[in-house]
Scaffold this motif. Structure first.
Motif, PDB file in Angstrom:
ATOM      1  N   UNK A 180      17.171  11.047  34.337  1.00  8.70           N
ATOM      2  CA  UNK A 180      17.277   9.494  33.852  1.00  8.70           C
ATOM      3  C   UNK A 180      18.752   8.737  34.047  1.00  8.70           C
ATOM      4  N   UNK A 181      18.788   7.571  34.115  1.00 10.48           N
ATOM      5  CA  UNK A 181      19.939   6.178  34.582  1.00 10.48           C
ATOM      6  C   UNK A 181      20.753   6.520  33.358  1.00 10.48           C
ATOM      7  N   UNK A 182      21.890   6.437  33.461  1.00 14.23           N
ATOM      8  CA  UNK A 182      23.285   5.930  33.277  1.00 14.23           C
ATOM      9  C   UNK A 182      22.762   4.699  31.829  1.00 14.23           C
ATOM     10  N   UNK A 184      19.947   4.789  30.162  1.00 13.29           N
ATOM     11  CA  UNK A 184      19.120   5.460  29.471  1.00 13.29           C
ATOM     12  C   UNK A 184      19.394   6.763  28.711  1.00 13.29           C
ATOM     13  N   UNK A 185      20.898   6.764  29.530  1.00 11.82           N
ATOM     14  CA  UNK A 185      21.634   7.720  29.067  1.00 11.82           C
ATOM     15  C   UNK A 185      22.570   7.148  27.510  1.00 11.82           C
ATOM     16  N   UNK A 186      23.261   6.565  27.865  1.00 13.39           N
ATOM     17  CA  UNK A 186      24.235   6.038  27.230  1.00 13.39           C
ATOM     18  C   UNK A 186      22.984   5.701  25.834  1.00 13.39           C
ATOM     19  N   UNK A 187      22.172   5.436  25.740  1.00 13.78           N
ATOM     20  CA  UNK A 187      21.122   5.540  24.572  1.00 13.78           C
ATOM     21  C   UNK A 187      20.427   6.625  24.518  1.00 13.78           C
ATOM     22  N   UNK A 188      21.201   8.067  24.779  1.00 13.50           N
ATOM     23  CA  UNK A 188      20.799   9.120  24.175  1.00 13.50           C
ATOM     24  C   UNK A 188      21.339  10.030  22.626  1.00 13.50           C
ATOM     25  N   UNK A 189      20.237  10.517  22.198  1.00 11.02           N
ATOM     26  CA  UNK A 189      20.005  10.534  20.743  1.00 11.02           C
ATOM     27  C   UNK A 189      20.167  12.370  20.893  1.00 11.02           C
ATOM     28  N   UNK A 300      27.394  11.216  38.778  1.00  8.87           N
ATOM     29  CA  UNK A 300      27.540   9.808  38.354  1.00  8.87           C
ATOM     30  C   UNK A 300      27.238  10.481  36.948  1.00  8.87           C
ATOM     31  N   UNK A 301      26.074  10.629  36.677  1.00 10.73           N
ATOM     32  CA  UNK A 301      25.309   9.856  35.654  1.00 10.73           C
ATOM     33  C   UNK A 301      25.812  11.501  34.350  1.00 10.73           C
ATOM     34  N   UNK A 302      26.109  12.045  34.997  1.00 13.25           N
ATOM     35  CA  UNK A 302      26.964  13.564  34.076  1.00 13.25           C
ATOM     36  C   UNK A 302      28.366  13.586  34.989  1.00 13.25           C
TER      37      UNK A 302
END
Ligand SMILES: NC(=O)c1ccc[n+]([C@@H]2O[C@H](COP(=O)([O-])OP(=O)(O)OC[C@H]3O[C@@H](n4cnc5c(N)ncnc54)[C@H](OP(=O)(O)O)[C@@H]3O)[C@@H](O)[C@H]2O)c1
Length: 386
Positions: A180-182, A184-189, A300-302
């Protein structure tokens, strides 16, 4: 017959432990059970296993539960109840399937009483590894890892010596958000995060798997279990979760442990250790398993994975601080009060404020845990995003 205490008997690890016991009639006797708030499940387990002692989280629940059980079963509550179950004089082995820092004191109590511990509760070692391991060495208690990665490493290291380890490789599935991109992750539920691709586990560890904090906690857990420095513990993403972890030795050889993604395998290993007994579970099918992939983690993402390495490098109370802030932030994420990246933000803020807290005693660690929780609550309430 091996006599067991099961802490966290109502959870995912606890119920899998009871499944393993049920599959091996005559091998185990449960002398104490401890659960939190799931009274129905605890009552059912207590009636089936007839332990001498049952512990619950709340005093009010203890009297309610006692009314539902035979008078021969004593019901206790709270922190003292957990510690009493962990030290039960008749227990040969304590299975610790509690989730979170609530496991610190009972895990310490069990090794202090010289009990072998089948440990799933990684948070206890993350926060208080120095104290728990030192006490276990002093009393001769063995810590048998149940976490599948550390259980795999324990198996790979049988007959080997620690000074011949070049690198410990912890495998990570990558969780539901691998790739996932950053944004998309920022909006992850939480609903998306709870859909783990390969393992069925309790909610906290499932969210930790989605943020990779779980792997960070496991890096710290491995440091204490196997006595190797952080520089020699690395993480590799392996989406199939078939290789449960690997050890690379100084001569260039790698040993891996493979198997199905079913926690009853590592639990049985810990319960019957040092014996290996036939399993009643389906055999692993190598051909059906198909290709195995390995990749570097995306820091970066995690960011939680790096934060855990940072906490380990800081030492002292820092891992307890990171762990406590993570627990608070994960609970907030699960109840839609925080976003995905609020989790690393809360950990970072708590580390910035409390990493240098005193860490000379176990009580210091418990104090640092409390301070970090409050900071995480404050940071989340202020709506700070990383
Ligand atoms: N599940 C897995 O497959 C897996 C794999 C590897 C490692 N682990 C590790 O194993 C540990 C347990 O995970 P899990 O997935 O089994 O968690 P879980 O399903 O949420 O179960 C947690 C257990 O702890 C009990 N508990 C929580 N707070 C308590 C309190 N204050 N007092 C007494 N009991 C309390 C719960 O009781 P109630 O439910 O009755 O409230 C439950 O029995 C974690 O450290 C996790 O990282 C789990």
């Amino acid at each position: 017959m091996k006599r067991l205490t099961i802490l966290g008997s109502t959870g995912s690890i606890g119920t899998s432990t009871i499944d393993v016991i049920a599959s091996r009639p005559g091998e185990f006797r449960v002398v104490a059970l401890a659960g939190g708030r799931n009274l129905d499940r605890l009552a059912e387990q207590a009636r089936a296993l007839t332990p001498e002692l049952v512990a619950v989280a709340d005093a009010a629940d203890a009297s309610r539960l006692a009314g539902r059980l035979p008078a021969t079963i004593r019901v206790v509550s709270g922190r003292d109840g957990l510690v009493e179950a962990a030290r039960h004089p008749d227990a040969d082995l304590v299975v610790c399937g509690l989730v979170g820092a609530v496991g610190i004191e009972p895990t310490f109590a069990a090794v202090d009483a010289g009990k072998d511990v089948a440990l799933a509760n990684k948070e206890a070692l993350v926060a208080a590894g120095a104290f728990i391991v030192a006490r276990a060495q002093a009393t001769g208690a063995r810590i048998l890892p149940v976490d599948s990665e550390h259980n795999a490493l324990h198996q790979c290291l049988r007959g080997e010596s620690t000074d011949q380890i070049k690198t410990i490789w912890l495998t990570a599935s990558g969780g539901p958000f691998r790739g996932w991109t950053k944004d998309a992750l920022a909006a992850a539920t939480p609903e998306q995060a709870l859909k783990h691709p390969t393992w069925v586990m309790g909610p906290k560890v499932t969210i930790d798997s989605a943020t990779l904090m779980n792997k960070g906690l496991e890096v710290i857990e491995a440091r204490w279990l196997f006595g190797v420095s952080a520089a020699r513990i690395r993480v590799v993403v392996h989406p199939e979760s078939i290789v449960h972890s690997l050890v690379e030795f100084v001569d260039g050889s790698l040993k891996a442990q493979l198997g199905r993604t079913d926690m009853r395998h590592p639990i049985q290993y810990a319960l019957t250790y040092p014996d290996r007994r036939p399993s009643t579970l389906p055999a692993f099918d190598l051909v059906a398993a198909g290709p195995l992939r390995f990749a570097a983690p995306d820091l970066e993402c995690f960011p939680c994975l790096q934060l855990a390495y940072d906490a380990l490098a800081l030492g002292g109370a820092a891992p307890a601080v990171a762990n406590a802030a993570n627990e608070v932030a994960v609970a907030a994420f699960l109840s839609h009060r925080a976003g995905f990246y609020d989790i690393p933000a809360a950990i970072r803020a708590a580390l910035n404020r409390h990493a240098g807290a005193p860490a000379a005693t176990l009580d210091d660690i418990l104090d640092a845990d409390r301070l970090a929780r409050q900071t995480a609550i404050d940071v989340l309430a202020s709506g700070v995003q990383s």
